[in-house]
Design a protein around this motif. Structure first.
Motif, mmCIF file in Angstrom:
data_model
loop_
_atom_site.group_PDB
_atom_site.id
_atom_site.type_symbol
_atom_site.label_atom_id
_atom_site.label_comp_id
_atom_site.label_asym_id
_atom_site.label_seq_id
_atom_site.Cartn_x
_atom_site.Cartn_y
_atom_site.Cartn_z
ATOM 1 N N THR A 334 0.834 -1.200 0.000
ATOM 2 C CA THR A 334 0.000 0.000 0.000
ATOM 3 C C THR A 334 0.868 1.248 0.000
ATOM 4 O OG1 THR A 334 -1.647 -1.213 1.290
ATOM 5 C CG2 THR A 334 -1.847 1.183 1.227
ATOM 6 N N ARG A 374 -0.962 -0.641 -4.499
ATOM 7 C CA ARG A 374 -2.224 0.070 -4.271
ATOM 8 C C ARG A 374 -2.973 -0.654 -3.172
ATOM 9 N NH1 ARG A 374 -3.108 -2.806 -9.089
ATOM 10 N NH2 ARG A 374 -4.878 -4.259 -9.036
ATOM 11 N N SER A 375 -3.989 0.020 -2.656
ATOM 12 C CA SER A 375 -4.846 -0.606 -1.658
ATOM 13 C C SER A 375 -5.886 -1.479 -2.344
ATOM 14 C CB SER A 375 -5.552 0.462 -0.816
ATOM 15 O OG SER A 375 -4.624 1.276 -0.129
#
Length: 492
Positions: A334, A374-375
């Motif tokens: 993340t 990325r989340s």
């Protein structure tokens, strides 16, 4: 938690329970025409405290995530008042990116990178803490309970004690607290101690962290050049224990400040419910139906040991201990604090390693490392937890690490294996994991292969280990953490 804009009027009066954190429990999105929308932010702290705030019609004071723009208080549909604290761009750079994350963060994580000691950052940190405290005084009722959260706001308890001596004040640190000999490097060490001693109860994840603070409090008391208000001596009684106050410090004003460990956890029931709804088989299929799926989920932070984890995996592929045709590593990283140099450098090195490993061992259409910067949504993330044979959690230092607990909660059937750094706070509770030293690549490789072989050759033993950890996570959930701290605070 659904959020609707609902400005508060002064006639609504004060709040009997106030949470103070660096961030509000919502993410604010501003459209080009200036319209704001609010979505609940994920995280264990929000999950833990939202029910308490709802029961008490409480208030959450925090920064909304936008700079140079005021925002009126607003309410969630469940009645929680969200009280925004306005910060300027300079505040964000010097208080948050600067002192909080380039000074305190590395200092509290055992100097993995050198901290920067900048007087201007310190002055901004002090002023922002005063701003937060002032906002609390405007929303707290007479005799209210105030719970201050984490390292960004360590001066708030002391300021509140001066502004509002009627308040009951708790403080909880969500990251490790370093040994006294490291903390004493900080030029403003006495001020931080004084700020924390404004609390009635100070909570940490582990007894070791609490003992570090008790030792520090003794060592800086009456230090030459200390400011007015620093005690000439501190009476420290007992030792820190888990979930009960067995150690006290006598503060300068004669108050007894309780110090103890309250290990944070997860909303286990919610995790289990979500895990039951995912399609793990589809995730494994999209990864090529590997015999062994290994998973890493971390913020892209230099404390998390991601690069060393990748190196260990590469060496196992190189030696033939893991077959690149049958193994895959999914690393979810993340984004985090990407304007800071150490974080940019960490990302570059991690992504270079991913490219190198795939360049050496992947085949067309079949990488051996799947990397996502990325989340992921909760459903997709928990699907990865359920699908993974082995979870790799290898931080150099971590206050707790809730990812490890989430993975265990997703494996109530006893499947899977957890390879866990002995320097993660969760290792104390999840002691049936395959514990490794992340500073030692051979240790990571050894424990990973023990897990692989146990799952294959002695699955009943692997199942027993996972079920023991699952029971621990079920019995010690986030609600127990919140209730334990607040019970200690109210009875102190």
């Amino acid at each position: 938690m659904t959020v609707t804009a609902a400005p508060r009027t002064p006639a609504e009066g004060g709040n009997d329970f106030v949470v103070v954190a660096n961030r509000l429990p919502v993410d604010v999105t501003v459209t080009p025409d200036g319209t704001r929308s609010f979505t609940p932010s994920p995280g264990g702290l929000v999950t833990a405290l939202s029910p308490v705030l709802e029961r008490n019609a409480g208030c959450w004071v925090g920064w909304p995530g936008t700079v140079d723009g005021g925002m009126e208080p607003f309410r969630t549909d469940s009645g929680i008042l969200l009280h925004p604290v306005a910060l300027t761009a300079t505040d964000y750079e010097e208080f948050y990116e600067g002192f909080s994350n380039a000074t305190l963060w590395p200092l509290y994580h055992d100097l993995i990178v050198p901290p920067t000691y900048d007087r201007t950052w310190w002055e901004t940190y002090r002023e922002v803490n005063y701003t937060f405290a002032r906002e609390v005084t405007s929303v707290a009722a007479e005799g209210a309970t105030v719970w201050v959260q984490d390292y960004q706001l360590q001066l708030v308890p002391g300021i509140l004690r001066q502004l509002r001596p009627d308040l009951t004040i708790g403080f909880f640190l969500h990251i490790p607290f370093p040994p006294a000999e490291l903390f004493r490097q900080l030029p403003w060490r006495e001020e931080i101690v004084r700020g924390l001693l404004g609390s009635d109860v100070i909570g940490f994840h582990l007894p070791q962290n609490a003992d570090n603070f008790l030792t520090l409090a003794r060592s800086v008391a009456g230090a030459p050049g200390s400011h007015t208000g620093q005690p000439d001596s501190l009476n420290v009684e007992g030792r820190a224990s888990v979930r009960e106050i067995s150690a006290h410090i006598t503060a300068p004003d004669g108050r007894r400040v309780g110090v103890a460990a309250f290990p944070i956890s997860i909303d286990t029931a919610s995790v289990i419910d979500t895990a039951a709804q995912v399609d793990a088989a589809d995730i494994r299929h999209r990864l090529g139906d590997p015999e062994t799926m290994i998973l890493g989920v971390d913020r892209l932070d230099y404390t998390k040991g991601i690069l060393q984890r990748l190196s260990a995996y590469e060496e196992l592929l190189e030696s033939g201990a893991l077959d690149p045709h049958d193994s895959v590593l999914l690393q979810i990283a993340t984004p985090s604090r990407e304007r800071l140099e150490h974080y940019r450098r960490t990302r570059a090195r991690v992504e270079e390693a991913v490219g190198r490993i795939n360049g050496r061992f992947a085949e067309v259409g079949r990488p051996v490392v799947h990397y996502l910067h990325r989340s992921l949504g909760k459903q997709q993330l928990f699907g990865c937890y359920v699908a993974a044979d082995i979870m790799l959690v290898t931080p150099f230092k971590d206050g707790m690490n809730l990812v490890a607990k989430e993975y265990v909660a997703c494996h109530g059937d006893g499947s899977g294996a957890l390879v866990l750094s002995e320097f993660a706070g969760s290792a104390t509770e999840l002691n049936r994991a395959f514990l490794c030293n992340p500073h030692d690549g051979d240790s990571v490789k050894r424990q990973l292969m023990i897990a692989v072989n146990m799952l294959r050759d002695t699955p009943d033993e692997a199942r027993d280990r996972m079920l023991a950890m699952h029971s621990q996570v079920v019995e010690h959930d986030v609600d127990l953490w919140a209730r334990s701290f607040l019970d200690a605070l109210r009875s102190h």
